[in-house]
Design an enzyme around this catalytic site. Structure first.
Site, short mmCIF file in Angstrom:
data_model
loop_
_atom_site.label_atom_id
_atom_site.label_comp_id
_atom_site.label_asym_id
_atom_site.label_seq_id
_atom_site.Cartn_x
_atom_site.Cartn_y
_atom_site.Cartn_z
N SER A 198 0.69 -1.17 0.14
CA SER A 198 0.23 0.06 -0.21
C SER A 198 0.77 1.17 -0.13
CB SER A 198 -0.77 0.02 1.22
OG SER A 198 -0.14 0.23 2.33
N LYS A 199 0.27 2.38 -0.29
CA LYS A 199 0.96 3.61 -0.20
C LYS A 199 1.30 3.80 1.00
CE LYS A 199 0.13 8.49 -0.75
NZ LYS A 199 0.81 9.03 0.36
N ARG A 200 0.87 3.58 2.38
CA ARG A 200 1.42 3.67 3.63
C ARG A 200 2.65 2.69 3.68
NH1 ARG A 200 0.53 1.39 8.66
NH2 ARG A 200 0.67 2.75 10.32
N ALA B 77 4.61 2.41 1.71
CA ALA B 77 5.89 3.17 0.82
C ALA B 77 6.06 4.50 1.64
CB ALA B 77 5.41 3.62 -0.49
N ASP B 78 5.22 4.93 2.37
CA ASP B 78 5.36 6.14 3.05
C ASP B 78 6.30 5.86 4.26
OD1 ASP B 78 4.02 7.81 1.25
OD2 ASP B 78 2.00 7.72 2.56
#
Length: 516
Positions: free
Chosen positions: A266-268, A270-271
């Protein structure tokens, strides 16, 4: 079907940036189409206008172009099946929804949001396993199956809002052969009566997807695993519309997993991990939040394509480096895995390093010259070429050549403490003093080979072996105890700068060691 020319499509929704999983899907479609001498279409599936994000379509086009995925038909290219945006094809979908109603395969549903909520609540209270609008529950709702034809017609004529739902026939087995997962069999009792046409007249993904794939002559639907639960419904739609004999073949690709392999990427993730999962940087038009992009982080497009291609597929050999032509030749669905693929950003970095090593030095010079200028460093092209040669094999990204070469333009003020304590002794001081004098008197070309010979001669004259003082010499010149080829570093710096740095080291290092 087997004699048809291969036609595939990538059909993203313009709801934000393109996730790495979507990029890989586009890539696999492209590889297969090119390998088979076929065509690849881009279709923008923007039927859900509530989720439409300005700029997302342009982002998709730019991302595919950067990656090297060439589109044969699409919004930009045009083609015989235009338009390629579903929002511009709105009127044609109703015809097929009405045909399904006429054939008894779909029906009008007039249920209000309150009625639907009440139905779900009743089922939940009764502890029904599958809370859905299906062959049983539809007979308790307000639709053209429970109303008389006259009542239905009256509601339609009065303009009462409605949707068109697919009428799933009970007691049917839905079978299809997936190119990756082999035979998939689902009983129709597990499928609910999906909405095909919404109250605003827009089709849902399910109807638009099947109609467009049929009209555009798509032979293979290659998409992510998240669409596998919808595939039986799509097979039924082909059957109900009378298109089963020309139905495309399906291939459902494995999920991309978190770096630890535990769950969907998910983007989370990656962040939190500080790495990109989008091909290009994305700025949210509402919040202004930025998400990292492979391009902006310094990844080369060919390296990115290579990395993504191997997330879920391999050629069955030890080969890891594949340019696009290699990938086109080697790709096959037989070698695509069923299990999810772990997203290992360190592997992406390794791929980038391999491609950087293969890059032409002149191309790298052109890329990094503006980076030096941005830092206020005035450096000539021939010096940059020397720096590229020095550092190219030691870094993962072009931009690291700049950050790793700052020491060439800034004389060291602080020296590696551990190395200084161990290596800066009386023998080192005598050797560095001798080398300073030798370089000061040096005439001729200050090249790495000549520098090396001058060092040997000066140290031999005072009876010191080169290996004993090389780390001290590096410390004096760069401030560090390790790094790239010291002879090339000194050649880039030039005679006067090297002499100056040796003088400064002789002055400063004793004081630094005393303070330690």
């Amino acid at each position: 079907m087997n004699n048809q020319r291969v036609r595939v499509r990538f059909a993203p929704s313009p709801t934000g940036p393109l996730h790495a999983g979507g990029v890989r899907t586009a890539l696999y479609n492209y590889l297969f189409a090119r390998q088979q001498g076929g065509e690849m279409l881009l279709r923008i599936e923007d039927t859900d206008q509530n989720r439409y994000v300005p700029g997302a379509e342009e982002y998709i086009l730019e991302a595919l172009d950067w990656l090297g995925v060439q589109i044969d038909e699409g919004p930009q290219q045009g083609g015989p099946h235009a338009p390629y945006r579903q929002s511009e094809r709105k009127e044609m979908y109703r015809e097929y929804a009405e045909k399904l109603i006429a054939d008894g395969k779909a029906y009008y549903a007039f249920d209000t949001a309150e009625e639907l909520d009440a139905m779900r609540k009743r089922l939940e209270e009764a502890k029904v396993a599958a809370v859905q609008y299906n062959a049983i529950t539809r007979m308790e709702m307000t639709n053209s199956l429970t109303l008389t034809p006259e009542q239905t017609q009256a509601k339609l004529e009065s303009g009462e809002p409605y949707v068109i739902r697919m009428k799933i026939m009970p007691k049917e087995d839905v079978r299809f052969k997936d190119l990756i997962r082999d035979w998939v069999v689902v009983h129709s009792s597990q499928i609910d009566d999906k909405v095909l046409l919404k109250s605003d007249g827009m089709p849902t993904y399910h109807l638009a997807n099947i109609v467009d794939d049929h009209l555009m002559g798509i032979t293979h639907v290659i998409r992510g695993e998240e669409w596998l639960p919808s595939a039986p419904l799509h097979v039924l739609l082909y059957r109900y519309l009378g298109w089963e004999s020309t139905m495309p073949q399906f291939a459902h690709l494995p999920l991309l997993l978190k770096p630890d392999g535990n769950g969907k990427l998910s983007k989370r993730d990656a962040d939190l991990g500080g790495f990109p999962i989008f091909p290009l940087e994305w700025t949210d038009p509402v919040t202004g939040d930025k998400a990292k992009g492979f391009r902006e982080e310094g990844y080369l497009p060919a390296a990115t394509a290579n990395f993504l291609a191997l997330l879920g597929w391999n050629a069955g050999t030890e080969q890891e480096i594949f340019d696009m032509e290699d990938l086109i030749k080697a790709f096959s669905f037989e070698r695509v895995h069923k299990a999810g693929a772990r997203f290992d950003i360190q592997k992406a970095n390794w791929f980038n390093q391999q491609y950087l090593k293969q890059m032409d030095d002149a191309a790298i010079v052109a890329q990094i010259k503006p980076l030096y200028q941005a830092k206020g460093i005035d450096v000539k092209d021939d010096q940059i070429a020397q720096i590229v040669h020095l550092l190219k094999d030691r870094v993962h990204f072009v931009k690291e050549i700049v950050s790793e070469s700052v020491f060439l333009f800034n004389e060291p003020e602080v020296y590696d403490q551990d190395v200084a304590i161990k290596k800066w002794n009386e023998e080192a001081v005598n050797a560095i003093s001798a080398l300073k004098d030798a370089f000061a008197d040096f005439s001729g070309d200050f090249t790495s080979q000549n520098i090396k010979e001058a060092i040997f001669a000066a140290l031999d004259a005072i009876g010191v072996k080169m290996g004993k003082v090389m780390q001290a010499l590096r410390l004096a010149v760069t401030g560090a105890g390790a790094g790239p080829d010291l002879m090339i570093i000194m050649e880039i710096l030039g005679k006067d700068e090297v002499v100056k740095r040796l003088e400064n080291a002789l002055d400063r290092l004793p004081a630094q060691i005393r303070l330690a």
